[in-house]
Motif scaffolding. Structure first.
Motif, PDB file in Angstrom:
ATOM      1  N   CYS A  15       0.668  -1.261   0.249  1.00  0.00           N
ATOM      2  CA  CYS A  15      -0.099   0.188  -0.169  1.00  0.00           C
ATOM      3  C   CYS A  15       0.910   1.102   0.212  1.00  0.00           C
ATOM      4  O   CYS A  15       1.711   1.644   0.660  1.00  0.00           O
ATOM      5  N   SER A  73      -5.675   4.774   7.985  1.00  0.00           N
ATOM      6  CA  SER A  73      -6.667   4.300   8.436  1.00  0.00           C
ATOM      7  C   SER A  73      -5.997   2.573   8.877  1.00  0.00           C
ATOM      8  O   SER A  73      -6.961   1.293   8.892  1.00  0.00           O
ATOM      9  N   CYS A  74      -4.832   1.827   8.325  1.00  0.00           N
ATOM     10  CA  CYS A  74      -4.169   0.656   8.157  1.00  0.00           C
ATOM     11  C   CYS A  74      -3.880  -0.054   9.670  1.00  0.00           C
ATOM     12  O   CYS A  74      -4.490  -1.484   9.635  1.00  0.00           O
ATOM     13  N   LYS A  77      -7.875   1.005  11.728  1.00  0.00           N
ATOM     14  CA  LYS A  77      -9.558  -0.057  11.087  1.00  0.00           C
ATOM     15  C   LYS A  77      -8.751  -0.853  10.308  1.00  0.00           C
ATOM     16  O   LYS A  77      -9.688  -1.757   9.404  1.00  0.00           O
ATOM     17  N   ASN A  79      -7.346  -1.295   6.769  1.00  0.00           N
ATOM     18  CA  ASN A  79      -7.535  -1.370   5.663  1.00  0.00           C
ATOM     19  C   ASN A  79      -6.220  -1.967   4.797  1.00  0.00           C
ATOM     20  O   ASN A  79      -5.210  -0.943   5.458  1.00  0.00           O
ATOM     21  N   PRO A  80      -5.652  -1.974   3.632  1.00  0.00           N
ATOM     22  CA  PRO A  80      -6.776  -2.469   2.743  1.00  0.00           C
ATOM     23  C   PRO A  80      -6.963  -3.737   3.156  1.00  0.00           C
ATOM     24  O   PRO A  80      -7.389  -4.285   2.698  1.00  0.00           O
ATOM     25  N   GLY A  82      -7.957  -5.813   5.872  1.00  0.00           N
ATOM     26  CA  GLY A  82      -8.971  -6.491   7.368  1.00  0.00           C
ATOM     27  C   GLY A  82      -8.640  -6.107   7.926  1.00  0.00           C
ATOM     28  O   GLY A  82      -9.440  -7.157   9.003  1.00  0.00           O
ATOM     29  N   TYR A 109      -7.932   7.741  12.001  1.00  0.00           N
ATOM     30  CA  TYR A 109      -7.786   7.207  10.311  1.00  0.00           C
ATOM     31  C   TYR A 109      -7.443   8.412   9.925  1.00  0.00           C
ATOM     32  O   TYR A 109      -7.808   9.378  10.204  1.00  0.00           O
TER      33      TYR A 109
END
Length: 111
Positions: A15, A73-74, A77, A79-80, A82, A109
């Motif tokens: 990412c 967000s990684c 949350k 992301n990406p 999960g 995030y």
């Protein structure tokens, strides 16, 4: 806003952070209500599990001018892929505690 972003070291191989930069540019996600200009001071990783280096990296972002630290967000949350960081809560606690006297804003995030 002078922004420093801390991301997950485990996800940086696949990412490049393009979504983080996109939501900043388009004022979406965590930046939806930001009306001031956003200057990215730095984009760094947490230093790897269990995120002990995140404190030093956040401190360096502040030293270089950041008034806001976003945990990408990684981390929070997942992301990406999960898979949220199992150390996310503790990482944020130790960074906030270390920078408590610096009047830093924290974002949980990015997108």
């Amino acid at each position: 806003m002078k922004l420093g972003i801390i991301r997950c070291m485990q996800t940086e191989d696949f990412c490049p952070g393009t979504m983080d930069f996109k939501v900043i540019r388009e004022r979406k996600g965590a930046f939806e209500d930001v009306t001031e200009d956003i200057e990215i001071i730095g984009f760094t990783n947490c230093g790897g599990c269990p995120a002990k280096k995140a404190v030093l990296r956040a401190r360096e972002l502040v030293r270089r001018g950041a008034d806001t630290i976003a945990f990408a967000s990684c981390i929070q949350k997942g992301n990406p892929i999960g898979y949220p960081c199992p150390f996310a809560r503790k990482m944020k606690e130790i960074v906030q505690k270390d920078l408590r006297d610096e009047n830093i804003r924290f974002l949980n995030y990015t997108h």
